[in-house]
Scaffold this active site. Sequence first.
Site, PDB file in Angstrom:
ATOM      1  CG  HIS A 138      -2.006   0.840   1.231  1.00 48.80           C
ATOM      2  ND1 HIS A 138      -2.093   1.710  -0.213  1.00 48.80           N
ATOM      3  CD2 HIS A 138      -2.702   1.457   1.667  1.00 48.80           C
ATOM      4  CE1 HIS A 138      -3.235   2.368   0.331  1.00 48.80           C
ATOM      5  NE2 HIS A 138      -4.266   2.582   1.398  1.00 48.80           N
ATOM      6  CG  HIS A 160      -3.276   1.192  -8.803  1.00 50.69           C
ATOM      7  ND1 HIS A 160      -4.333   1.476  -8.699  1.00 50.69           N
ATOM      8  CD2 HIS A 160      -3.097   2.310  -7.657  1.00 50.69           C
ATOM      9  CE1 HIS A 160      -5.405   2.221  -7.328  1.00 50.69           C
ATOM     10  NE2 HIS A 160      -4.004   2.213  -6.949  1.00 50.69           N
ATOM     11  CG  ASP A 177       2.982   4.084  -4.809  1.00 54.61           C
ATOM     12  OD1 ASP A 177       2.811   4.319  -3.967  1.00 54.61           O
ATOM     13  OD2 ASP A 177       2.116   2.999  -5.076  1.00 54.61           O
TER      14      ASP A 177
END
Length: 429
Positions: free
Chosen positions: A267, A308, A365
């Site tokens: 996460h 994702h 990210d």
Amino acid sequence: MSDPRVYIKDESSGKSLDLPVIRGTEGEPTLVIKSLPSTLGYFTYDPGFTATASCTSSITFIDGGKGILRYRGYPIEQLAAGSNFLEVAYLLLTGELPSGDELDEFHHDITYHTMIHEKLNTFISGFHYDAHPMAMMAGVVGSLSAFYHDKMDMENPEHRMLAAKRMIAKMPTIAAACYRHHMGWPTAYPKNTLNFTERFLHMMFSVPSEPYDINPVAAKALDLLFILHADHEQNASTSTVRLVGSTGANPYACVAAGISALWGPAHGGANEAVLKMLDEIGDVSNVGKFIDRAKDKNDPFRLMGFGHRVYKNYDPRASIIRAAAYEVLEELGTRDPLMDLAMELERIALEDEYFVSKKLYPNVDFYSGIIYKALGIPRSMFTVMFAIARTVGWVSQWLEQEGTPTPIGRPRQVYSGPGERQYVPVETR
């Protein structure tokens, strides 16, 4: 016109059921299955909740196939280009963009609550110097309930909003205090003449021995990252906040639970993992070899920052951060070989049929860690940065849930253990 329904029949019993279909403003139609157990005697099995809506919400909309992210109806691209973090926070909390006067008042309210009780600094000093900042954050935020337990009426909307503002205001102060404890630096108190991100940078990096000049490029970049991370629908940490909130727990306990969920490498910890991966690859010349390793099912190596759970297209936040990363490195005069490595990795992966067929695009990210690194923020604080931003989403989701009757969250299970057994005393086993 009657409401749409889906007809299902159990061939073994001959029983049938019409399931109502509900539709949101956008998104897929959804079956209401509450009557399934009582009518047909079945529950549904959905590991990871991949096909289950746990709530209705008017806060954030995602279309993963089209690469769409909107806060309260506003495209993330527009908010990133024209807004600032506190304006976005107001939008998520209230549902509307503020007027100038409303934004000034909100800014004043957040600024007014930036201080933390001095005993919290004592609490932080009790952690070992090398404790992970996320561990400290979870403990300190949870302890806020001990400071405000007798001053909050959960049934009062004004009290709930005050708690939400406190969380948004105090999270950067707590985060900076945890960092400074790790560094062995004295506490830096919030400077209320600064805006949200400037104040945080000052609390993080200023020292008593010399003046600290805030770089506007750094403050702007951090504000952008906070906007992009502010909310993301019913992700693991947000769902955790809602689940804990459904028990009637106070908001500080709910957010502390969200912080713990966010800490996981699958996460919020993924941006830290991206830089570790880039370090492992080492050089642009090694990218091809590591691409091959990522495609090998027998090799534990995985490309971090790609793919994702929701997006099956390019994460819209990733394209914004990618451009911002170039701008930050250029304006700061920084040459980061990891950026070159990331670009080559992205180029090859997006041209490789294996990744294209699986729709493994760069996610938020992939580039955010590079910006944090350029701003001088250590890797151990990357997920803390995420938590500061996501606090806005957590408290917005908590407020929404508290404002409507919500049953306590209680998922079912498929039991796979032994059948009934008879107890045997220990002396005869």
